[in-house]
Design an enzyme around this catalytic site. Structure first.
Site, PDB file in Angstrom:
ATOM      1  N   CYS A  37       0.812  -1.214   0.000  1.00  0.00           N
ATOM      2  CA  CYS A  37       0.000   0.000   0.000  1.00  0.00           C
ATOM      3  C   CYS A  37       0.846   1.265   0.000  1.00  0.00           C
ATOM      4  O   CYS A  37       2.027   1.246   0.330  1.00  0.00           O
ATOM      5  CB  CYS A  37      -0.850   0.062   1.268  1.00  0.00           C
ATOM      6  N   CYS A  41      -2.983   4.872   2.648  1.00  0.00           N
ATOM      7  CA  CYS A  41      -4.102   3.947   2.436  1.00  0.00           C
ATOM      8  C   CYS A  41      -4.991   3.878   3.670  1.00  0.00           C
ATOM      9  O   CYS A  41      -4.524   3.814   4.803  1.00  0.00           O
ATOM     10  CB  CYS A  41      -3.609   2.553   2.089  1.00  0.00           C
ATOM     11  N   CYS A  68      -2.351  -3.003  -3.633  1.00  0.00           N
ATOM     12  CA  CYS A  68      -3.673  -2.866  -3.008  1.00  0.00           C
ATOM     13  C   CYS A  68      -4.664  -2.295  -4.024  1.00  0.00           C
ATOM     14  O   CYS A  68      -4.341  -1.375  -4.768  1.00  0.00           O
ATOM     15  CB  CYS A  68      -3.535  -1.930  -1.807  1.00  0.00           C
ATOM     16  N   CYS A  71      -5.762   1.676  -2.707  1.00  0.00           N
ATOM     17  CA  CYS A  71      -4.923   2.882  -2.860  1.00  0.00           C
ATOM     18  C   CYS A  71      -4.080   2.844  -4.137  1.00  0.00           C
ATOM     19  O   CYS A  71      -3.407   3.827  -4.450  1.00  0.00           O
ATOM     20  CB  CYS A  71      -4.037   3.070  -1.640  1.00  0.00           C
TER      21      CYS A  71
END
Ligand SMILES: [Zn+2]
Length: 189
Positions: A37, A41, A68, A71
């Site tokens: 991430c 995030c 992810c 994000c």
């Protein structure tokens, strides 16, 4: 950009606070989920011992982590807030020499004036109004130094609605009156 002198502790702080200012400086991966991430995030904060830090997307991918879906660390341009602020700045640069109605600009950007102002301030450190004022003062500065136009005319060309407003804003930003600035004072907007 690299992580420069960021300590693990600083990175961890950024992660727990979802601090946007650290986006792009590093990425964090969670061993238990296999996902990595951006620091900002909004996903649930992971347990510290499961977290690994990476300087680049490539390094995280090479270590076997997946980006992810929330994000999108693998898509550097994916940042709707930044996009909105950039669009806003582009519009303001076009219109600052005229009376500006922030309601209209917010509508052009498909957002509300308050949300727009909040995002703008968070991203640039100043409000849209201040941004407009700064642009006007900068414009006035270059006109003062590069033309022989009268002070009142310059105020008008730069977008100020009155001479007194012009003097006040100009002095606030440069520490000088327009006349002093024209004579070569070294105030900087
Ligand atoms: Zn994420």
């Amino acid at each position: 950009m690299g992580t420069m002198a960021l300590t693990e502790r600083e990175k961890w702080e950024a992660v727990t606070r979802c601090n946007k200012a650290y986006d792009g400086l590093f990425f964090y991966a969670v061993k238990t989920t296999g996902i990595f991430c951006r620091p900002s995030c909004k996903a649930k904060t992971p347990v510290g011992k499961n977290v690994l830090f990476f300087d680049t997307v490539e390094a995280a991918l090479a270590a076997g982590f997946r980006p992810c879906k929330r994000c999108r660390p693998d898509m550097p341009a994916f940042d709707p807030e930044q996009d909105l602020v950039r669009s806003a700045q582009a519009i303001l640069r076009q219109v600052y020499t005229k009376p500006v109605d922030l309601n209209i600009i917010a509508r052009q950007l498909n957002t509300s004036p308050s949300h727009f102002t909040r995002l703008f301030k968070r991203s640039t450190g100043i409000t849209p109004r201040q941004y407009i004022m700064n642009s006007r003062v900068k414009k006035a500065c270059s006109l003062l130094r590069q033309t022989n136009a009268g002070i009142l005319e310059i105020a008008c060309l730069a977008g100020f609605q009155s001479a007194s407003n012009f003097h006040r804003c100009f002095k606030e930003q440069t520490g000088l009156t327009p006349q002093e600035y024209r004579k070569g004072g070294d105030g900087e907007p």
